[in-house]
Write a protein that holds these residues in place. Structure first.
Motif, PDB file in Angstrom:
ATOM      1  N   GLY A 130       0.712  -1.273  -0.119  1.00 30.73           N
ATOM      2  CA  GLY A 130      -0.062   0.133   0.015  1.00 30.73           C
ATOM      3  C   GLY A 130       0.798   1.235  -0.043  1.00 30.73           C
ATOM      4  O   GLY A 130       0.113   2.377   0.184  1.00 30.73           O
ATOM      5  N   ILE A 131       2.215   1.343  -0.237  1.00 31.05           N
ATOM      6  CA  ILE A 131       3.142   2.564  -0.256  1.00 31.05           C
ATOM      7  C   ILE A 131       2.172   3.535  -1.053  1.00 31.05           C
ATOM      8  O   ILE A 131       2.911   4.573  -1.061  1.00 31.05           O
ATOM      9  N   GLN A 132       1.724   3.072  -2.625  1.00 31.31           N
ATOM     10  CA  GLN A 132       1.375   3.979  -3.170  1.00 31.31           C
ATOM     11  C   GLN A 132       0.470   4.888  -2.660  1.00 31.31           C
ATOM     12  O   GLN A 132       0.267   6.029  -3.220  1.00 31.31           O
ATOM     13  N   TYR A 133      -0.523   4.439  -1.552  1.00 32.38           N
ATOM     14  CA  TYR A 133      -1.293   5.221  -1.041  1.00 32.38           C
ATOM     15  C   TYR A 133      -0.662   6.330   0.095  1.00 32.38           C
ATOM     16  O   TYR A 133      -1.361   7.568   0.028  1.00 32.38           O
ATOM     17  N   MET A 134       0.412   5.946   0.535  1.00 35.34           N
ATOM     18  CA  MET A 134       0.937   6.957   1.353  1.00 35.34           C
ATOM     19  C   MET A 134       1.721   8.093   0.374  1.00 35.34           C
ATOM     20  O   MET A 134       1.694   9.358   0.817  1.00 35.34           O
ATOM     21  N   LEU A 135       2.269   7.638  -0.786  1.00 35.80           N
ATOM     22  CA  LEU A 135       2.679   8.542  -1.699  1.00 35.80           C
ATOM     23  C   LEU A 135       1.670   9.663  -2.322  1.00 35.80           C
ATOM     24  O   LEU A 135       1.784  10.942  -2.292  1.00 35.80           O
ATOM     25  N   GLU A 136       0.455   9.195  -2.373  1.00 37.25           N
ATOM     26  CA  GLU A 136      -0.595   9.954  -2.645  1.00 37.25           C
ATOM     27  C   GLU A 136      -1.039  10.886  -1.610  1.00 37.25           C
ATOM     28  O   GLU A 136      -1.327  12.141  -1.829  1.00 37.25           O
ATOM     29  N   ALA A 137      -0.656  10.401  -0.427  1.00 33.25           N
ATOM     30  CA  ALA A 137      -0.945  11.606   0.976  1.00 33.25           C
ATOM     31  C   ALA A 137       0.158  12.392   1.119  1.00 33.25           C
ATOM     32  O   ALA A 137      -0.257  13.280   1.774  1.00 33.25           O
ATOM     33  N   LEU A 138       1.146  12.033   0.494  1.00 30.20           N
ATOM     34  CA  LEU A 138       2.450  12.918   1.131  1.00 30.20           C
ATOM     35  C   LEU A 138       2.283  14.368   0.341  1.00 30.20           C
ATOM     36  O   LEU A 138       2.714  15.341   1.377  1.00 30.20           O
ATOM     37  N   GLU A 143       8.847   4.627  -7.955  1.00 32.93           N
ATOM     38  CA  GLU A 143       9.665   5.673  -8.188  1.00 32.93           C
ATOM     39  C   GLU A 143       8.887   6.541  -9.443  1.00 32.93           C
ATOM     40  O   GLU A 143       9.109   7.774  -9.423  1.00 32.93           O
ATOM     41  N   GLU A 144       8.235   5.976 -10.133  1.00 33.62           N
ATOM     42  CA  GLU A 144       7.475   6.747 -11.320  1.00 33.62           C
ATOM     43  C   GLU A 144       6.583   7.385 -10.835  1.00 33.62           C
ATOM     44  O   GLU A 144       6.092   8.680 -10.990  1.00 33.62           O
ATOM     45  N   GLN A 145       5.658   7.052  -9.796  1.00 32.05           N
ATOM     46  CA  GLN A 145       4.523   7.908  -9.052  1.00 32.05           C
ATOM     47  C   GLN A 145       5.032   8.865  -8.450  1.00 32.05           C
ATOM     48  O   GLN A 145       4.634   9.992  -8.202  1.00 32.05           O
ATOM     49  N   ALA A 146       6.382   8.695  -7.423  1.00 35.26           N
ATOM     50  CA  ALA A 146       6.819   9.878  -6.862  1.00 35.26           C
ATOM     51  C   ALA A 146       7.363  10.907  -7.933  1.00 35.26           C
ATOM     52  O   ALA A 146       7.071  12.098  -7.587  1.00 35.26           O
ATOM     53  N   ALA A 147       7.893  10.630  -9.049  1.00 39.44           N
ATOM     54  CA  ALA A 147       8.180  11.671  -9.964  1.00 39.44           C
ATOM     55  C   ALA A 147       7.040  12.416 -10.337  1.00 39.44           C
ATOM     56  O   ALA A 147       6.959  13.616 -10.600  1.00 39.44           O
ATOM     57  N   CYS A 148       6.061  11.491 -10.762  1.00 40.93           N
ATOM     58  CA  CYS A 148       4.829  12.232 -11.159  1.00 40.93           C
ATOM     59  C   CYS A 148       4.117  13.254 -10.422  1.00 40.93           C
ATOM     60  O   CYS A 148       3.544  14.278 -10.786  1.00 40.93           O
ATOM     61  N   LEU A 149       4.093  13.009  -8.933  1.00 39.60           N
ATOM     62  CA  LEU A 149       3.722  13.791  -7.958  1.00 39.60           C
ATOM     63  C   LEU A 149       4.612  15.010  -7.583  1.00 39.60           C
ATOM     64  O   LEU A 149       4.172  15.806  -6.819  1.00 39.60           O
ATOM     65  N   GLY A 150       5.595  15.106  -8.195  1.00 39.34           N
ATOM     66  CA  GLY A 150       6.579  15.988  -7.856  1.00 39.34           C
ATOM     67  C   GLY A 150       7.410  15.667  -6.525  1.00 39.34           C
ATOM     68  O   GLY A 150       7.694  16.695  -5.754  1.00 39.34           O
ATOM     69  N   LEU A 151       7.688  14.669  -6.081  1.00 44.33           N
ATOM     70  CA  LEU A 151       7.891  14.074  -4.728  1.00 44.33           C
ATOM     71  C   LEU A 151       9.528  13.739  -4.692  1.00 44.33           C
ATOM     72  O   LEU A 151       9.953  13.188  -3.816  1.00 44.33           O
ATOM     73  N   THR A 152       9.958  13.863  -5.859  1.00 46.49           N
ATOM     74  CA  THR A 152      11.423  13.154  -6.046  1.00 46.49           C
ATOM     75  C   THR A 152      12.355  13.604  -4.956  1.00 46.49           C
ATOM     76  O   THR A 152      13.166  12.922  -4.372  1.00 46.49           O
ATOM     77  N   ASP A 153      12.283  15.088  -4.534  1.00 44.80           N
ATOM     78  CA  ASP A 153      13.304  15.641  -3.387  1.00 44.80           C
ATOM     79  C   ASP A 153      12.697  15.128  -2.108  1.00 44.80           C
ATOM     80  O   ASP A 153      13.649  15.535  -1.122  1.00 44.80           O
ATOM     81  N   ARG A 154      11.677  14.554  -2.062  1.00 43.91           N
ATOM     82  CA  ARG A 154      11.034  14.215  -0.546  1.00 43.91           C
ATOM     83  C   ARG A 154      11.150  12.937  -0.427  1.00 43.91           C
ATOM     84  O   ARG A 154      11.196  12.573   1.028  1.00 43.91           O
TER      85      ARG A 154
END
Length: 395
Positions: A228-236, A261-272
């Motif tokens: 479920g890590i994808q949902y925490m990335l959505e929450a971030l 990794e792709e999801q984090a990049a799409c959400l603009g979270l690469t630095d976080r």
């Protein structure tokens, strides 16, 4: 609710006088929770009077746990069984059991249950099987067939251990096991190994390039979709709007990592988001964090939650499987529904905004870890049960 069976406890003096040979059969020695738990338990089992040997049926991701076990002086074999119905698989397992000459065979995970229990039973050896997962395969699928085979084998085990009461009830119903043969035993940890001080915390943050004052979240898990890590990335992003300096450590590896990794990049979270990969210093990374998050969609009993509590970290997790049994919801953890990014964000923000509450939950978790998940108590009881089974078999 069915009353749980209890494991046999013999007088402690018997442990030193009667060591018992136990063969641990496990599907692989990859980076999963059952594999880590076996490696962590073996030193304590040896101290409790067990002479262990380990056989892995297959290789997964290089079997990274095998060197940890071999470094303890415990023999490890790998059989190269890739499929349950592979030609010669049963004979290979039978030969491995005969070669190890155990008094008890303890199986872990699906292939080991099916092949190991069958072979050991035909050799006249008592078997113990541990259930680490909450399997719910789709009807009429290949996985459903595997589950039926596993259930058939488990009904022939002398003792079945479920890692949570939720898992016990699940298998009593789904696998039609005999209640008197199924016991609940929580996974154990060495809690003292997770109680690191401010120096270790500062050093870990420096190594990871983290600001000493930044709020840091951490998830430790094999990166599979059910975690479920994808949902925490959505929450971030919502968390970051309230706490701009927040950072999220993802500790572990697995088949879902590229998608994350792709999801984090799409959400603009690469630095976080910091993907650390698989690590063998989980205690240091927990010390570096302020809050542990486990957004799983299914769990039987995630040992890493006990480790996070032992480290004094407040927990945000989902209301699935055995997690509510572990944490006393509201005491050591905030629990939210699975697959709910809004609820995850709200719980994380609540604890980051209330450091006093977070600290109190961390202290409560540390007490719970010591009370419920002491690896010395678990392995001592398990060693006594092995000894009782072996003695009964000799008679």
């Amino acid at each position: 609710m069915t009353t749980p069976a209890t494991l046999v406890a013999l007088p402690r003096s018997r442990v030193e006088l009667a060591p018992v040979r136990v063969l641990y059969l496990i599907d692989s020695l990859g980076p999963g929770g059952a594999e880590h738990l076996l490696a962590a338990s073996l030193p304590f089992l040896r101290r409790a009077g067990v002479e262990p040997s380990v056989v892995a049926l297959q290789e997964q991701q290089g079997n990274p746990i095998a060197p940890r076990i071999e470094a303890q002086g415990i023999p490890v074999r790998e059989l190269g069984i890739r499929r349950l119905r592979q030609r010669g698989a049963y004979r290979a397992v039978r030969r491995a059991i005969v070669a190890a000459s155990p008094e008890v065979v303890h199986t872990q995970l699906e292939f080991a249950h099916v092949l190991g229990i069958t072979a050991a039973r035909r050799l006249g050896l008592p078997t113990v099987a541990t259930l680490h997962t909450l399997d719910e395969p789709p009807p009429r699928s290949r996985l459903a067939l595997h589950f039926r085979l596993m259930a058939w084998a488990l009904r022939r085990a002398r003792r079945v251990i479920a890692v949570s009461e939720t898992a016990r009830r699940h298998y009593l119903q789904r696998a039609r096991l005999r209640p008197e043969r199924v016991a609940t035993m929580y996974n154990g940890i060495d809690a003292t190994g997770f109680q690191l001080g401010p120096e270790e915390r500062a050093a870990a943050r420096t190594e990871l390039g983290l600001d000493p004052a930044a709020p840091v979240l951490v998830t430790v898990a094999v990166q599979r979709e059910p975690k479920g890590i994808q949902y925490m990335l959505e929450a971030l992003p919502e968390v970051a709007a309230a706490f701009p300096e927040v950072r999220y450590l993802l500790v572990g590896d697995g088949p879902h990592r590229p998608a994350l990794e792709e999801q984090a990049a799409c959400l603009g979270l690469t630095d976080r988001v910091i993907f650390t990969g698989a690590r063998d210093d989980v205690a240091r990374l927990l010390a570096a964090a302020d809050l542990f998050v486990l957004p799983s969609l299914t769990e039987a009993l995630p040992t890493v939650v006990a480790e996070a509590m032992a480290a004094g970290r407040p927990v945000v997790a989902t209301t699935v499987g055995g997690i509510p049994e572990m944490v006393r919801p509201g005491d050591a953890a905030l629990l939210v529904p699975p697959a709910d990014p809004e609820a995850l964000a709200a719980a994380v923000c609540r604890l980051l905004a209330n450091p006093r509450q977070a600290a109190a939950m961390g202290r409560a978790g540390r007490r719970l870890a010591a009370e419920r998940f002491d690896i010395r108590a678990q392995t001592g009881t398990l060693a006594d049960d092995y000894r009782a089974l072996a003695a009964r078999n000799r008679r």
